[in-house]
Design a protein around this motif. Structure first.
Motif, PDB file in Angstrom:
ATOM      1  N   LEU A  48      77.299  55.763 109.996  1.00  0.00           N
ATOM      2  CA  LEU A  48      76.548  57.024 110.069  1.00  0.00           C
ATOM      3  C   LEU A  48      77.496  58.220 110.025  1.00  0.00           C
ATOM      4  O   LEU A  48      77.199  59.242 109.409  1.00  0.00           O
ATOM      5  CB  LEU A  48      75.718  57.087 111.361  1.00  0.00           C
ATOM      6  CG  LEU A  48      74.413  56.295 111.408  1.00  0.00           C
ATOM      7  CD1 LEU A  48      73.695  56.567 112.718  1.00  0.00           C
ATOM      8  CD2 LEU A  48      73.501  56.646 110.237  1.00  0.00           C
ATOM      9  N   LEU A  51      79.162  58.409 106.332  1.00  0.00           N
ATOM     10  CA  LEU A  51      78.320  58.751 105.181  1.00  0.00           C
ATOM     11  C   LEU A  51      78.427  60.254 104.897  1.00  0.00           C
ATOM     12  O   LEU A  51      78.413  61.064 105.822  1.00  0.00           O
ATOM     13  CB  LEU A  51      76.857  58.378 105.449  1.00  0.00           C
ATOM     14  CG  LEU A  51      76.466  56.915 105.236  1.00  0.00           C
ATOM     15  CD1 LEU A  51      75.026  56.681 105.706  1.00  0.00           C
ATOM     16  CD2 LEU A  51      76.605  56.516 103.776  1.00  0.00           C
ATOM     17  N   LEU A  54      72.896  62.296 104.862  1.00  0.00           N
ATOM     18  CA  LEU A  54      71.849  61.347 105.232  1.00  0.00           C
ATOM     19  C   LEU A  54      70.590  61.600 104.404  1.00  0.00           C
ATOM     20  O   LEU A  54      69.477  61.286 104.838  1.00  0.00           O
ATOM     21  CB  LEU A  54      71.557  61.422 106.735  1.00  0.00           C
ATOM     22  CG  LEU A  54      72.650  60.812 107.625  1.00  0.00           C
ATOM     23  CD1 LEU A  54      72.372  61.077 109.099  1.00  0.00           C
ATOM     24  CD2 LEU A  54      72.800  59.314 107.386  1.00  0.00           C
ATOM     25  N   VAL A  59      71.456  57.421 101.460  1.00  0.00           N
ATOM     26  CA  VAL A  59      71.091  56.291 102.329  1.00  0.00           C
ATOM     27  C   VAL A  59      70.646  55.092 101.496  1.00  0.00           C
ATOM     28  O   VAL A  59      71.074  53.956 101.733  1.00  0.00           O
ATOM     29  CB  VAL A  59      69.981  56.724 103.319  1.00  0.00           C
ATOM     30  CG1 VAL A  59      69.401  55.512 104.058  1.00  0.00           C
ATOM     31  CG2 VAL A  59      70.531  57.730 104.325  1.00  0.00           C
ATOM     32  N   TRP A  62      73.591  53.561  99.758  1.00  0.00           N
ATOM     33  CA  TRP A  62      74.400  52.826 100.745  1.00  0.00           C
ATOM     34  C   TRP A  62      73.764  51.471 101.056  1.00  0.00           C
ATOM     35  O   TRP A  62      74.449  50.442 101.066  1.00  0.00           O
ATOM     36  CB  TRP A  62      74.510  53.700 102.001  1.00  0.00           C
ATOM     37  CG  TRP A  62      75.188  53.080 103.175  1.00  0.00           C
ATOM     38  CD1 TRP A  62      76.480  52.655 103.254  1.00  0.00           C
ATOM     39  CD2 TRP A  62      74.597  52.826 104.460  1.00  0.00           C
ATOM     40  NE1 TRP A  62      76.738  52.161 104.508  1.00  0.00           N
ATOM     41  CE2 TRP A  62      75.599  52.255 105.266  1.00  0.00           C
ATOM     42  CE3 TRP A  62      73.329  53.052 105.010  1.00  0.00           C
ATOM     43  CZ2 TRP A  62      75.364  51.888 106.593  1.00  0.00           C
ATOM     44  CZ3 TRP A  62      73.100  52.687 106.314  1.00  0.00           C
ATOM     45  CH2 TRP A  62      74.106  52.107 107.091  1.00  0.00           C
TER      46      TRP A  62
ATOM     47  N   TRP B  44      62.747  55.150 109.598  1.00  0.00           N
ATOM     48  CA  TRP B  44      63.822  55.642 108.727  1.00  0.00           C
ATOM     49  C   TRP B  44      64.029  54.689 107.538  1.00  0.00           C
ATOM     50  O   TRP B  44      64.040  55.117 106.376  1.00  0.00           O
ATOM     51  CB  TRP B  44      65.105  55.778 109.557  1.00  0.00           C
ATOM     52  CG  TRP B  44      66.335  56.152 108.798  1.00  0.00           C
ATOM     53  CD1 TRP B  44      66.519  57.265 108.023  1.00  0.00           C
ATOM     54  CD2 TRP B  44      67.578  55.421 108.751  1.00  0.00           C
ATOM     55  NE1 TRP B  44      67.798  57.274 107.496  1.00  0.00           N
ATOM     56  CE2 TRP B  44      68.462  56.157 107.929  1.00  0.00           C
ATOM     57  CE3 TRP B  44      68.029  54.233 109.332  1.00  0.00           C
ATOM     58  CZ2 TRP B  44      69.773  55.734 107.678  1.00  0.00           C
ATOM     59  CZ3 TRP B  44      69.327  53.823 109.083  1.00  0.00           C
ATOM     60  CH2 TRP B  44      70.183  54.561 108.264  1.00  0.00           C
ATOM     61  N   ALA B  48      63.016  55.357 103.555  1.00  0.00           N
ATOM     62  CA  ALA B  48      64.017  55.292 102.484  1.00  0.00           C
ATOM     63  C   ALA B  48      63.569  54.333 101.390  1.00  0.00           C
ATOM     64  O   ALA B  48      63.833  54.557 100.206  1.00  0.00           O
ATOM     65  CB  ALA B  48      65.365  54.859 103.054  1.00  0.00           C
TER      66      ALA B  48
END
Lengths: 133, 132
Positions: A48, A51, A54, A59, A62, B44, B48
Motif C-alpha cells: 500500500l 503503490l 490507489l 490497483v 497491481w 475495495w 476494483a
C-alpha cells in the motif's frame, strides 16, 4: 500440570479433549492463521505504501500480477479463517442460550464464507483479466 | 445446565487494570476488524473488479472525512490487535505472568501500536500514495 502418575505432557493430554473432541485444534489454528496473516499483512501494508496511487487502474494492474494475486488470495484465506475462529470464541463466551449460539455460529459461518468468496472472486476476476471499464 | 448457579457477587465492581483493558481491547479490535475492516476490504476489491463507477463510489467514501477516520481507526486496531496478539503468543509460552511483566508488556502493546500506526501514516503520506 503433569501428574506424577502420568508421564504424558500437558499438550499430549489436551489433544483429543475438549467438548467437540477436537482438543487444541481450534486454539492451534488460531495461532497458525495469526502467524500467516501477520506475515501477509506486512506484505500488504508495504505494498500500500509502495503503490504510486490507489486509483482503479493502478490497483487493478497491481492485482493482475500473479505475484500480487497469489499472496492476496493467501491473505484472504488466512485473515478470514482467523476472523471466523476469533468471532466464534467471542460468540461462545457471550451467547448463553443453546439455540442462540447455534444460530449465531451458523450466521457467522455463512457471513465469513460469503464475504471471503466475494473478496477471492474479485481478485480472480482481476488476475484473469475479466474486469470491465 | 443449572440456570441459577451462583455467580461472583463482585462482577460489577471489577477494578479495571491495564492488563484487563488490553485483554478486552484485543477482543473489541478483533471484532471491529472483522465487521468493519473485512467488509470494507472486500468492498475495495469488489469495486476494483467491477467498474469505474463502482470504484468511484468506493473512492468517494474512502477519501471522505468519515473514510479517513475509519482508515486511521482500522490501522490502529490492526496494529493494536497484532501487538496484543504477539503478547498472547509470548504468554502462551508461559512467560510474563507476574503482575509487573504483565503490566509492562501491556504498556508496550499500547505504545507500540500507536507508534506503528503513526509510522504507517507518515510513510503513506511522504513515500506512498498520500491520498486515496
Amino acid at each position: 500440570m503433569a501428574s506424577k502418575f502420568n508421564s504424558a505432557s500437558d499438550m499430549k493430554k489436551a489433544r483429543g479433549l475438549g467438548s467437540a473432541k477436537s482438543g487444541v485444534h481450534h486454539w492451534w489454528m488460531q495461532r497458525v492463521t495469526a502467524g500467516g496473516a501477520m506475515i501477509l499483512l506486512v506484505w500488504f501494508v508495504a505494498s500500500l505504501v509502495l503503490l504510486p496511487s490507489l486509483d482503479r487502474a493502478t490497483v487493478a494492474g497491481w492485482l493482475a500480477s500473479p505475484f500480487t494475486a497469489v499472496p492476496m488470495l493467501l491473505l484472504i484465506l488466512a485473515v478470514f479463517w482467523h476472523a471466523r475462529l476469533g468471532v466464534q470464541v467471542m460468540l461462545e463466551d457471550y451467547v448463553h442460550s443453546e439455540s442462540g449460539r447455534l444460530f449465531s455460529l451458523l450466521a457467522l459461518n455463512f457471513f465469513i464464507f460469503a464475504v471471503a468468496a466475494v473478496a477471492a472472486f474479485s481478485v480472480l476476476i482481476l488476475a484473469f483479466g475479466g474486469a470491465r471499464a | 445446565m443449572a440456570r441459577n448457579r451462583p455467580l461472583s457477587p463482585h462482577m460489577s465492581i471489577w477494578k479495571w487494570r491495564i492488563f484487563a483493558i488490553t485483554s478486552i481491547t484485543h477482543r473489541i479490535t478483533g471484532n471491529g476488524l472483522v465487521f468493519v475492516g473485512l467488509l470494507l476490504f472486500t468492498w475495495w476489491l469488489a469495486a476494483a473488479a467491477t467498474s469505474d463507477s463502482a470504484y468511484a463510489l468506493f473512492s468517494a467514501f474512502a477519501g471522505s472525512p468519515i473514510g479517513w477516520i475509519v482508515w486511521v481507526g482500522l490501522s490502529w486496531a490492526a496494529a493494536q490487535h497484532a501487538m496484543s496478539g504477539i503478547r498472547h503468543l509470548v504468554m502462551d509460552s508461559g512467560w510474563g505472568y507476574t503482575r509487573r511483566m504483565s503490566r509492562l508488556s501491556s504498556a508496550f502493546v499500547w505504545i507500540g501500536a500507536i507508534l506503528l500506526t503513526a509510522a504507517f501514516w507518515l510513510l503513506f503520506q511522504y513515500i506512498g500514495p498520500g491520498i486515496f
